[in-house]
Design a protein around this motif. Structure first.
Motif, short mmCIF file in Angstrom:
data_model
loop_
_atom_site.label_atom_id
_atom_site.label_comp_id
_atom_site.label_asym_id
_atom_site.label_seq_id
_atom_site.Cartn_x
_atom_site.Cartn_y
_atom_site.Cartn_z
N HIS A 82 0.83 -1.21 0.00
CA HIS A 82 0.00 0.00 0.00
C HIS A 82 0.86 1.26 0.00
O HIS A 82 0.53 2.23 -0.68
N HIS A 83 1.96 1.24 0.75
CA HIS A 83 2.82 2.42 0.74
C HIS A 83 3.55 2.56 -0.59
O HIS A 83 3.77 3.68 -1.05
N ASN A 84 3.90 1.45 -1.23
CA ASN A 84 4.47 1.55 -2.59
C ASN A 84 3.53 2.36 -3.49
O ASN A 84 3.97 3.23 -4.25
N ILE A 166 -5.61 6.72 -0.25
CA ILE A 166 -5.07 7.60 0.79
C ILE A 166 -4.95 6.84 2.11
O ILE A 166 -5.86 6.13 2.52
N ASP A 167 -3.80 7.01 2.72
CA ASP A 167 -3.49 6.43 4.02
C ASP A 167 -4.10 7.36 5.07
O ASP A 167 -3.70 8.51 5.17
N VAL A 168 -5.08 6.86 5.82
CA VAL A 168 -5.63 7.70 6.89
C VAL A 168 -5.28 7.17 8.28
O VAL A 168 -5.96 7.48 9.26
N GLU A 170 -3.25 7.57 11.56
CA GLU A 170 -2.82 8.85 12.14
C GLU A 170 -1.35 9.16 11.83
O GLU A 170 -0.98 10.33 11.70
N HIS A 171 -0.51 8.13 11.67
CA HIS A 171 0.90 8.42 11.39
C HIS A 171 1.08 9.15 10.06
O HIS A 171 2.12 9.74 9.81
N ALA A 172 0.05 9.12 9.20
CA ALA A 172 0.15 9.77 7.89
C ALA A 172 -0.06 11.28 7.99
O ALA A 172 0.30 12.01 7.05
MN MN3 Z 1 1.17 4.61 6.51
#
Ligand code: MN3
Length: 205
Positions: A82-84, A166-168, A170-172
């Motif tokens: 997913h981060h890729n 979109i990464d939701v 909290e670290h994002a």
């Molecule tokens: Mn993330």
């Protein structure tokens, strides 16, 4: 078994300023993403008989994996893949475009208009409870859908192909936006690389 790598960011850590800050990008990529990749490899190393070239295929076959690594692959393999995607579909705001060509036509015919799509996507991103992702994906019938997945559960495991997300977690966003997820989600539109999203759509449709 192949060892997966965390790809370098395709732009500088500060390239998404002021929408996504450099400090967040550094910890998100260098710590979170790297940890997902490492733990993914660690899980896979317990079953060297598994012979996959693509991490996406592993997520697609999640149900067929050995029980003792299934959860670790779901969490860390999902995080790796997913981060890729996330880094790849973003880019500097000054290179920002809007969707065009076949992707735009598909968005218009599926959601009514680009504005209507944005509204629905934001709403889905805002209703992810706790940690997770919102996605624009192609479903099994190659139809565009907006979906959300908790934690690092993957659209690939549902037989879908994500083209943008979109990464939701909290670290994002928490360093810059604290609890203001809506502001982060709205600013995300300014850093989407629509050319990359359009290409992912063409590659998967
Ligand atoms: Mn993330």
């Amino acid at each position: 078994m192949k060892e997966f790598q965390t790809p370098d960011l395709p732009y500088a850590y500060d390239a998404l300023e002021p929408y996504i800050d450099e400090a967040t990008m550094r910890v998100h990529h260098d710590k979170h993403h790297v940890a997902y990749t490492n733990n993914f490899n660690k899980a896979l190393s317990q079953h060297p008989e598994l012979n996959y070239e693509n991490a996406e295929d592993i997520l697609q076959d999640l149900d067929k994996l050995p029980e003792d690594i299934k959860l670790a692959v779901k969490n860390h393999g999902g995080g790796h893949v997913h981060h890729n995607i996330f880094w790849q579909i973003m880019g500097p705001a000054d290179k920002n475009q809007l969707p065009s060509g076949e992707l735009l036509m598909a968005i218009n015919s599926t959601f009514g208009s680009f504005e209507a799509f944005k509204e629905q996507f934001e709403q889905v991103a805002m209703t992810v409870f706790g940690a997770g992702w919102a996605w624009l994906s192609l479903d099994k019938n190659k139809k565009l859908i907006i979906e959300k997945t908790p934690n690092q559960d993957s659209p690939y495991s549902l037989g879908h192909n994500p083209v943008m997300g979109i990464d939701v977690w909290e670290h994002a966003y928490y360093l810059k936006y604290q609890n203001r997820r809506l502001e982060f989600v709205q600013n995300f539109w300014s850093v989407i690389n629509w050319q990359a999203v359009g290409q992912k759509y063409l590659d998967n449709k």
